[in-house]
Scaffold this motif. Structure first.
Motif, PDB file in Angstrom:
ATOM      1  N   LEU A 168     -36.021  21.272  88.134  1.00 23.34           N
ATOM      2  CA  LEU A 168     -36.069  21.370  86.679  1.00 23.34           C
ATOM      3  C   LEU A 168     -36.768  22.650  86.207  1.00 23.34           C
ATOM      4  CD1 LEU A 168     -36.884  17.658  85.743  1.00 23.34           C
ATOM      5  CD2 LEU A 168     -34.683  18.831  85.657  1.00 23.34           C
ATOM      6  N   LYS A 169     -37.886  22.973  86.830  1.00 21.93           N
ATOM      7  CA  LYS A 169     -38.607  24.188  86.408  1.00 21.93           C
ATOM      8  C   LYS A 169     -37.796  25.459  86.647  1.00 21.93           C
ATOM      9  CE  LYS A 169     -43.034  26.554  86.918  1.00 21.93           C
ATOM     10  NZ  LYS A 169     -44.353  26.516  87.588  1.00 21.93           N
ATOM     11  N   PRO A 170     -37.178  25.656  87.846  1.00 21.47           N
ATOM     12  CA  PRO A 170     -36.321  26.848  87.988  1.00 21.47           C
ATOM     13  C   PRO A 170     -35.135  26.857  87.035  1.00 21.47           C
ATOM     14  CG  PRO A 170     -36.908  25.977  90.139  1.00 21.47           C
ATOM     15  CD  PRO A 170     -37.366  24.976  89.132  1.00 21.47           C
ATOM     16  N   PHE A 171     -34.609  25.673  86.714  1.00 18.57           N
ATOM     17  CA  PHE A 171     -33.493  25.628  85.770  1.00 18.57           C
ATOM     18  C   PHE A 171     -33.936  26.063  84.373  1.00 18.57           C
ATOM     19  CE2 PHE A 171     -31.179  23.209  82.516  1.00 18.57           C
ATOM     20  CZ  PHE A 171     -29.898  23.700  82.726  1.00 18.57           C
ATOM     21  N   MET A 172     -35.129  25.630  83.956  1.00 17.59           N
ATOM     22  CA  MET A 172     -35.617  26.030  82.645  1.00 17.59           C
ATOM     23  C   MET A 172     -35.934  27.521  82.581  1.00 17.59           C
ATOM     24  SD  MET A 172     -35.401  23.268  80.908  1.00 17.59           S
ATOM     25  CE  MET A 172     -36.278  23.801  79.437  1.00 17.59           C
ATOM     26  N   LEU A 173     -36.370  28.090  83.706  1.00 20.28           N
ATOM     27  CA  LEU A 173     -36.716  29.514  83.727  1.00 20.28           C
ATOM     28  C   LEU A 173     -35.524  30.413  84.029  1.00 20.28           C
ATOM     29  CD1 LEU A 173     -40.122  29.361  85.675  1.00 20.28           C
ATOM     30  CD2 LEU A 173     -39.762  29.527  83.197  1.00 20.28           C
ATOM     31  N   SER A 174     -34.416  29.840  84.457  1.00 21.34           N
ATOM     32  CA  SER A 174     -33.251  30.650  84.814  1.00 21.34           C
ATOM     33  C   SER A 174     -32.542  31.144  83.554  1.00 21.34           C
ATOM     34  CB  SER A 174     -32.278  29.842  85.675  1.00 21.34           C
ATOM     35  OG  SER A 174     -31.788  28.721  84.949  1.00 21.34           O
ATOM     36  N   THR A 175     -31.726  32.142  83.750  1.00 21.66           N
ATOM     37  CA  THR A 175     -30.984  32.731  82.638  1.00 21.66           C
ATOM     38  C   THR A 175     -29.792  31.852  82.277  1.00 21.66           C
ATOM     39  OG1 THR A 175     -31.609  34.925  83.444  1.00 21.66           O
ATOM     40  CG2 THR A 175     -29.820  34.814  81.845  1.00 21.66           C
ATOM     41  N   ARG A 176     -29.592  31.685  81.007  1.00 15.89           N
ATOM     42  CA  ARG A 176     -28.454  30.882  80.548  1.00 15.89           C
ATOM     43  C   ARG A 176     -27.157  31.634  80.813  1.00 15.89           C
ATOM     44  NH1 ARG A 176     -25.393  30.249  75.871  1.00 15.89           N
ATOM     45  NH2 ARG A 176     -26.489  32.020  74.912  1.00 15.89           N
ATOM     46  N   ARG A 177     -26.213  30.928  81.424  1.00 11.97           N
ATOM     47  CA  ARG A 177     -24.950  31.553  81.803  1.00 11.97           C
ATOM     48  C   ARG A 177     -23.783  30.715  81.315  1.00 11.97           C
ATOM     49  NH1 ARG A 177     -25.578  35.721  85.471  1.00 11.97           N
ATOM     50  NH2 ARG A 177     -27.672  35.841  86.423  1.00 11.97           N
ATOM     51  N   GLU A 178     -22.707  31.390  80.989  1.00 14.28           N
ATOM     52  CA  GLU A 178     -21.482  30.746  80.538  1.00 14.28           C
ATOM     53  C   GLU A 178     -20.354  31.049  81.518  1.00 14.28           C
ATOM     54  OE1 GLU A 178     -20.622  31.975  76.602  1.00 14.28           O
ATOM     55  OE2 GLU A 178     -22.446  31.084  75.727  1.00 14.28           O
ATOM     56  N   GLU A 179     -19.385  30.145  81.512  1.00 14.40           N
ATOM     57  CA  GLU A 179     -18.282  30.263  82.468  1.00 14.40           C
ATOM     58  C   GLU A 179     -17.206  31.198  81.933  1.00 14.40           C
ATOM     59  OE1 GLU A 179     -15.292  27.353  85.076  1.00 14.40           O
ATOM     60  OE2 GLU A 179     -16.646  26.539  83.530  1.00 14.40           O
ATOM     61  N   SER A 180     -16.616  31.943  82.846  1.00 10.58           N
ATOM     62  CA  SER A 180     -15.525  32.853  82.507  1.00 10.58           C
ATOM     63  C   SER A 180     -14.619  33.003  83.733  1.00 10.58           C
ATOM     64  CB  SER A 180     -16.073  34.213  82.064  1.00 10.58           C
ATOM     65  OG  SER A 180     -15.010  35.094  81.746  1.00 10.58           O
ATOM     66  N   ASN A 181     -13.588  33.823  83.609  1.00 16.60           N
ATOM     67  CA  ASN A 181     -12.686  34.116  84.725  1.00 16.60           C
ATOM     68  C   ASN A 181     -12.907  35.540  85.198  1.00 16.60           C
ATOM     69  OD1 ASN A 181     -11.414  31.597  84.724  1.00 16.60           O
ATOM     70  ND2 ASN A 181      -9.957  32.240  83.134  1.00 16.60           N
ATOM     71  N   CYS A 182     -12.898  35.678  86.507  1.00 15.66           N
ATOM     72  CA  CYS A 182     -13.106  36.987  87.113  1.00 15.66           C
ATOM     73  C   CYS A 182     -11.921  37.320  88.026  1.00 15.66           C
ATOM     74  CB  CYS A 182     -14.393  37.032  87.925  1.00 15.66           C
ATOM     75  SG  CYS A 182     -15.900  36.833  86.941  1.00 15.66           S
ATOM     76  N   THR A 183     -11.658  38.603  88.135  1.00 11.56           N
ATOM     77  CA  THR A 183     -10.605  39.116  89.015  1.00 11.56           C
ATOM     78  C   THR A 183     -11.207  40.194  89.915  1.00 11.56           C
ATOM     79  OG1 THR A 183      -8.964  38.721  87.280  1.00 11.56           O
ATOM     80  CG2 THR A 183      -8.299  40.119  89.119  1.00 11.56           C
ATOM     81  N   THR A 184     -10.919  40.086  91.195  1.00 13.47           N
ATOM     82  CA  THR A 184     -11.484  41.027  92.154  1.00 13.47           C
ATOM     83  C   THR A 184     -10.863  42.406  91.982  1.00 13.47           C
ATOM     84  OG1 THR A 184     -11.784  39.213  93.726  1.00 13.47           O
ATOM     85  CG2 THR A 184     -11.921  41.451  94.593  1.00 13.47           C
ATOM     86  N   ILE A 185     -11.727  43.421  91.893  1.00 12.25           N
ATOM     87  CA  ILE A 185     -11.272  44.812  91.792  1.00 12.25           C
ATOM     88  C   ILE A 185     -11.248  45.439  93.186  1.00 12.25           C
ATOM     89  CG2 ILE A 185     -11.740  47.074  90.812  1.00 12.25           C
ATOM     90  CD1 ILE A 185     -13.040  45.686  88.440  1.00 12.25           C
ATOM     91  N   HIS A 186     -12.402  45.499  93.834  1.00 15.14           N
ATOM     92  CA  HIS A 186     -12.458  45.992  95.207  1.00 15.14           C
ATOM     93  C   HIS A 186     -13.751  45.514  95.855  1.00 15.14           C
ATOM     94  CE1 HIS A 186     -14.912  49.055  93.192  1.00 15.14           C
ATOM     95  NE2 HIS A 186     -15.481  49.253  94.393  1.00 15.14           N
ATOM     96  N   THR A 187     -13.746  45.478  97.173  1.00 12.65           N
ATOM     97  CA  THR A 187     -14.906  45.075  97.973  1.00 12.65           C
ATOM     98  C   THR A 187     -15.127  46.131  99.054  1.00 12.65           C
ATOM     99  OG1 THR A 187     -13.546  43.789  99.502  1.00 12.65           O
ATOM    100  CG2 THR A 187     -14.458  42.617  97.585  1.00 12.65           C
ATOM    101  N   HIS A 188     -16.406  46.343  99.387  1.00 11.95           N
ATOM    102  CA  HIS A 188     -16.713  47.269 100.481  1.00 11.95           C
ATOM    103  C   HIS A 188     -18.101  46.970 101.026  1.00 11.95           C
ATOM    104  CE1 HIS A 188     -19.065  49.372  97.413  1.00 11.95           C
ATOM    105  NE2 HIS A 188     -19.647  50.046  98.420  1.00 11.95           N
ATOM    106  N   ILE A 189     -18.333  47.409 102.244  1.00 10.90           N
ATOM    107  CA  ILE A 189     -19.626  47.250 102.922  1.00 10.90           C
ATOM    108  C   ILE A 189     -20.326  48.606 102.915  1.00 10.90           C
ATOM    109  CG2 ILE A 189     -20.778  46.652 105.087  1.00 10.90           C
ATOM    110  CD1 ILE A 189     -18.448  44.830 105.736  1.00 10.90           C
ATOM    111  N   MET A 190     -21.553  48.628 102.459  1.00 14.34           N
ATOM    112  CA  MET A 190     -22.322  49.865 102.370  1.00 14.34           C
ATOM    113  C   MET A 190     -22.604  50.417 103.769  1.00 14.34           C
ATOM    114  SD  MET A 190     -25.012  48.871  99.337  1.00 14.34           S
ATOM    115  CE  MET A 190     -25.825  50.466  99.481  1.00 14.34           C
ATOM    116  N   ASP A 191     -22.647  51.730 103.821  1.00  9.49           N
ATOM    117  CA  ASP A 191     -22.920  52.374 105.109  1.00  9.49           C
ATOM    118  C   ASP A 191     -24.359  52.152 105.556  1.00  9.49           C
ATOM    119  OD1 ASP A 191     -20.325  53.299 105.114  1.00  9.49           O
ATOM    120  OD2 ASP A 191     -20.863  55.204 104.120  1.00  9.49           O
ATOM    121  N   ASP A 192     -25.262  52.180 104.607  1.00 12.14           N
ATOM    122  CA  ASP A 192     -26.675  51.982 104.946  1.00 12.14           C
ATOM    123  C   ASP A 192     -26.986  50.491 104.988  1.00 12.14           C
ATOM    124  OD1 ASP A 192     -26.956  54.728 104.956  1.00 12.14           O
ATOM    125  OD2 ASP A 192     -27.583  54.812 102.848  1.00 12.14           O
TER     126      ASP A 192
END
Length: 283
Positions: A79-103
């Motif tokens: 309950l405490k982390p939920f109260m302190l967490s940022t309020r978020r709303e649901e939406s749809n996302c589409t993947t643009i690109h993914t990559h693994i960093m060299d470092d």
């Protein structure tokens, strides 16, 4: 005169017996009345509870104590982390690109009780497009991933095997690459200007509902058990008092009627004895 002494003696003995019989119920009645007025009332005020009632009361208090412990544990962990967490709303996302960093990023791991080592892990980045605004955002797995490392999709468990860590990151990258522009649900923060988006909410409304519902139900059940047992004991005490009052009232009427009947019988018997004596008395 000698023949007439025997009936007189019998009459005197009978009268003494009748006096003793009359005095005995009166004293017994007084004794019972004194007991019922004093000690009996105290006894009924403190009726002992049965073993089943004691177990039920103990179960009710145990349930209430367990519910309080559940409120404390779930309140501090969820309950405490939920109260302190940022309020978020649901939406749809589409993947643009993914990559693994060299470092690769540094991490620490434990190999025993007093053994600690340093290692590295690959940082996988997943960029998505938000459907409601069309902005480009960096996707994270959950809220903890944002707090631990805001640059990577997630932080894997650190260990020495670099190939295993790399294979896990490649599997996740392949999963998002196979989406092929297919939208999926994600959660963003409308109050924040950051471009961080999460894939899974760790603390949703159903989790909060279960965290509040089950401890409250346990607390209510324990209080109901204790209340029902106390109510049953109170009703049994009232019934015992009522039965005692009725018993005392009936016990006070019956001896009086018996005494009145005995007086009538003794009076008729004494008249019969007097007539018998007069019949034998010489003219």
């Amino acid at each position: 005169m000698q023949p007439f002494s025997i009936p007189v003696q019998i009459t005197l003995q009978g009268s003494r017996r009748r006096q003793g019989r009359t005095a005995f119920p009166t004293s017994g009645k007084k004794k019972d009345t004194d007991y019922s007025d004093g000690d009996l009332a105290d006894v009924h005020e403190k009726l002992p509870s049965s073993a089943g009632e004691d177990r039920a009361v103990l179960l009710g208090f145990a349930m209430m104590g367990f519910s309080v412990l559940m409120f404390f544990l779930l309140g501090t962990t969820i309950l405490k982390p939920f109260m302190l967490s940022t309020r978020r709303e649901e939406s749809n996302c589409t993947t643009i690109h993914t990559h693994i960093m060299d470092d690769w990023l540094d991490c620490a791991f434990t190999c025993g009780v007093d053994c600690r080592g340093q290692g590295t892990f690959p940082c996988l980045q997943v960029f998505v497009n938000l459907a409601h605004s069309g902005q480009k955002a960096l996707l994270h797995y959950n809220e903890e991933a944002v707090q631990i490392n805001s640059k990577c999709f997630y932080t894997p468990k650190c260990h020495r095997n670099r190939n295993d860590l790399l294979n896990n990151a490649l599997d996740i990258k392949e999963f998002f690459d196979h989406k092929n522009g297919t939208p999926f649900s994600c959660f963003y923060s409308p109050d924040s200007q950051s471009e961080n988006v999460i894939l899974v909410k760790k603390y949703d409304q159903m989790v909060i509902f279960h965290c509040l519902f089950w401890p409250s139900l346990t607390l209510l059940g324990g209080a109901l058990i204790v209340g029902m047992v106390r109510l049953t004991q109170h009703l049994s005490l009232l019934c015992e008092k009522y039965s005692t009052a009725v018993r005392d009232e009936v016990g006070g009427k019956v001896p009086y009627m018996e005494q009145h009947r005995f007086k009538l019988w003794s009076t008729g018997r004494s008249k019969g004895r007097s007539r018998e004596i007069l019949r034998w008395w010489p003219n």
